[in-house]
Write a protein that holds these residues in place. Structure first.
Motif, mmCIF file in Angstrom:
data_model
loop_
_atom_site.group_PDB
_atom_site.id
_atom_site.type_symbol
_atom_site.label_atom_id
_atom_site.label_comp_id
_atom_site.label_asym_id
_atom_site.label_seq_id
_atom_site.Cartn_x
_atom_site.Cartn_y
_atom_site.Cartn_z
ATOM 1 N N SER A 25 23.325 -70.113 20.839
ATOM 2 C CA SER A 25 23.611 -68.692 20.645
ATOM 3 C C SER A 25 24.475 -68.160 21.790
ATOM 4 C CB SER A 25 22.306 -67.892 20.561
ATOM 5 O OG SER A 25 21.601 -67.997 21.776
ATOM 6 N N ASP A 26 24.775 -69.015 22.784
ATOM 7 C CA ASP A 26 25.591 -68.603 23.932
ATOM 8 C C ASP A 26 26.448 -69.790 24.352
ATOM 9 O OD1 ASP A 26 26.669 -67.762 26.353
ATOM 10 O OD2 ASP A 26 24.819 -66.773 26.989
ATOM 11 N N LEU A 27 27.625 -69.900 23.759
ATOM 12 C CA LEU A 27 28.488 -71.071 23.965
ATOM 13 C C LEU A 27 28.848 -71.285 25.430
ATOM 14 C CD1 LEU A 27 30.079 -73.429 22.778
ATOM 15 C CD2 LEU A 27 31.992 -71.843 22.429
ATOM 16 N N LEU A 28 29.228 -70.239 26.130
ATOM 17 C CA LEU A 28 29.661 -70.413 27.515
ATOM 18 C C LEU A 28 28.526 -70.893 28.411
ATOM 19 C CD1 LEU A 28 32.046 -67.358 27.928
ATOM 20 C CD2 LEU A 28 32.554 -69.679 27.148
ATOM 21 N N ALA A 29 27.337 -70.350 28.214
ATOM 22 C CA ALA A 29 26.194 -70.808 29.002
ATOM 23 C C ALA A 29 25.860 -72.254 28.678
ATOM 24 C CB ALA A 29 24.979 -69.906 28.743
ATOM 25 N N ARG A 30 25.962 -72.611 27.419
ATOM 26 C CA ARG A 30 25.639 -73.986 27.003
ATOM 27 C C ARG A 30 26.668 -74.978 27.546
ATOM 28 N NH1 ARG A 30 22.276 -77.382 26.888
ATOM 29 N NH2 ARG A 30 21.885 -78.641 25.061
ATOM 30 N N VAL A 31 27.941 -74.613 27.518
ATOM 31 C CA VAL A 31 28.973 -75.484 28.089
ATOM 32 C C VAL A 31 28.694 -75.689 29.576
ATOM 33 C CG1 VAL A 31 31.427 -75.624 28.692
ATOM 34 C CG2 VAL A 31 30.745 -74.990 26.371
ATOM 35 N N HIS A 32 28.343 -74.628 30.268
ATOM 36 C CA HIS A 32 27.996 -74.732 31.693
ATOM 37 C C HIS A 32 26.840 -75.718 31.899
ATOM 38 C CE1 HIS A 32 27.094 -73.627 35.824
ATOM 39 N NE2 HIS A 32 25.849 -73.415 35.444
ATOM 40 N N GLN A 33 25.816 -75.615 31.077
ATOM 41 C CA GLN A 33 24.665 -76.526 31.195
ATOM 42 C C GLN A 33 25.093 -77.978 31.006
ATOM 43 O OE1 GLN A 33 22.109 -74.909 28.178
ATOM 44 N NE2 GLN A 33 21.231 -73.363 29.542
ATOM 45 N N HIS A 34 25.952 -78.235 30.017
ATOM 46 C CA HIS A 34 26.421 -79.606 29.789
ATOM 47 C C HIS A 34 27.248 -80.089 30.977
ATOM 48 C CE1 HIS A 34 25.006 -80.281 25.729
ATOM 49 N NE2 HIS A 34 25.561 -79.166 25.306
ATOM 50 N N ARG A 35 28.146 -79.265 31.459
ATOM 51 C CA ARG A 35 29.024 -79.666 32.561
ATOM 52 C C ARG A 35 28.249 -79.949 33.839
ATOM 53 N NH1 ARG A 35 34.749 -77.888 32.904
ATOM 54 N NH2 ARG A 35 35.500 -78.000 30.781
ATOM 55 N N GLU A 36 27.227 -79.173 34.083
ATOM 56 C CA GLU A 36 26.422 -79.346 35.303
ATOM 57 C C GLU A 36 25.256 -80.314 35.096
ATOM 58 O OE1 GLU A 36 27.369 -78.113 38.240
ATOM 59 O OE2 GLU A 36 29.134 -77.354 37.176
ATOM 60 N N GLU A 37 25.131 -80.857 33.905
ATOM 61 C CA GLU A 37 24.064 -81.802 33.553
ATOM 62 C C GLU A 37 22.680 -81.226 33.829
ATOM 63 O OE1 GLU A 37 25.043 -85.504 35.492
ATOM 64 O OE2 GLU A 37 26.838 -85.756 34.258
ATOM 65 N N ILE A 38 22.537 -79.936 33.557
ATOM 66 C CA ILE A 38 21.288 -79.228 33.825
ATOM 67 C C ILE A 38 20.154 -79.723 32.930
ATOM 68 C CG2 ILE A 38 20.178 -76.948 33.613
ATOM 69 C CD1 ILE A 38 22.885 -75.786 34.659
ATOM 70 N N THR A 39 20.457 -80.006 31.671
ATOM 71 C CA THR A 39 19.405 -80.410 30.749
ATOM 72 C C THR A 39 19.256 -81.920 30.642
ATOM 73 O OG1 THR A 39 20.937 -80.264 28.895
ATOM 74 C CG2 THR A 39 19.627 -78.309 29.373
ATOM 75 N N GLY A 40 20.143 -82.667 31.288
ATOM 76 C CA GLY A 40 20.048 -84.131 31.228
ATOM 77 C C GLY A 40 20.295 -84.635 29.817
ATOM 78 N N GLY A 41 19.625 -85.699 29.446
ATOM 79 C CA GLY A 41 19.698 -86.212 28.086
ATOM 80 C C GLY A 41 20.987 -86.949 27.761
ATOM 81 N N VAL A 52 35.628 -79.714 22.589
ATOM 82 C CA VAL A 52 36.820 -80.026 21.802
ATOM 83 C C VAL A 52 36.896 -79.266 20.473
ATOM 84 C CG1 VAL A 52 37.250 -82.281 22.845
ATOM 85 C CG2 VAL A 52 35.720 -82.119 20.868
ATOM 86 N N TRP A 53 35.791 -78.638 20.065
ATOM 87 C CA TRP A 53 35.780 -77.892 18.809
ATOM 88 C C TRP A 53 34.563 -76.976 18.806
ATOM 89 C CZ3 TRP A 53 32.169 -77.632 14.832
ATOM 90 C CH2 TRP A 53 32.602 -77.056 13.631
ATOM 91 N N PHE A 54 34.709 -75.800 18.207
ATOM 92 C CA PHE A 54 33.552 -74.927 17.993
ATOM 93 C C PHE A 54 33.823 -74.042 16.790
ATOM 94 C CE2 PHE A 54 36.303 -72.615 20.872
ATOM 95 C CZ PHE A 54 36.261 -71.310 20.407
ATOM 96 N N GLU A 55 32.734 -73.529 16.233
ATOM 97 C CA GLU A 55 32.799 -72.695 15.037
ATOM 98 C C GLU A 55 31.729 -71.616 15.167
ATOM 99 O OE1 GLU A 55 33.247 -74.480 10.828
ATOM 100 O OE2 GLU A 55 31.078 -74.265 11.122
ATOM 101 N N MET A 56 32.141 -70.355 15.139
ATOM 102 C CA MET A 56 31.215 -69.237 15.256
ATOM 103 C C MET A 56 30.591 -68.917 13.900
ATOM 104 S SD MET A 56 31.186 -68.470 18.349
ATOM 105 C CE MET A 56 32.081 -68.299 19.871
#
Length: 102
Positions: A25-41, A52-56
């Motif tokens: 529900s928050d693309l920018l926050a989620r991208v940040h989490q992926h880039r910083e490896e906050i959630t691991g996995g 590389v792609w997104f759809e609202m």
């Protein structure tokens, strides 16, 4: 505060690299989490950080349904949807103010 907007997105480790399909529900926050490896996995283990792609979507239920559909697609279908709008696999997050990945 930023308005929340349901979104389905595809990340890649690089050009034709490992792909990841997600919903948020928050693309920018989620991208940040992926880039910083906050959630691991998966994305952290495989270095999948390039948006590389997104759809609202108008609502989260629709976005989740679309994510489930895309996750079932063959890899080539995902590549096709990326290349339809982003043929060079640019990191779309840069357009939102993120630093380019090294």
């Amino acid at each position: 505060m930023r308005e929340r907007q349901p979104c389905v997105y595809l990340l890649a480790s690089g050009f034709y690299g490992t792909l990841y399909t997600g919903v948020t529900s928050d693309l920018l926050a989620r991208v940040h989490q992926h880039r910083e490896e906050i959630t691991g996995g998966f994305t952290a283990r495989h270095g999948v950080k390039r948006l590389v792609w997104f759809e609202m979507h108008d609502d989260m239920a629709t976005a989740i349904a679309r994510e489930k559909t895309i996750k079932k697609w063959p890899r080539q279908w995902k590549i096709n949807v990326i290349e339809e709008l982003n043929p060079t696999w640019d990191d779309l997050a840069v357009g939102f103010g993120f630093e380019p990945l090294g």
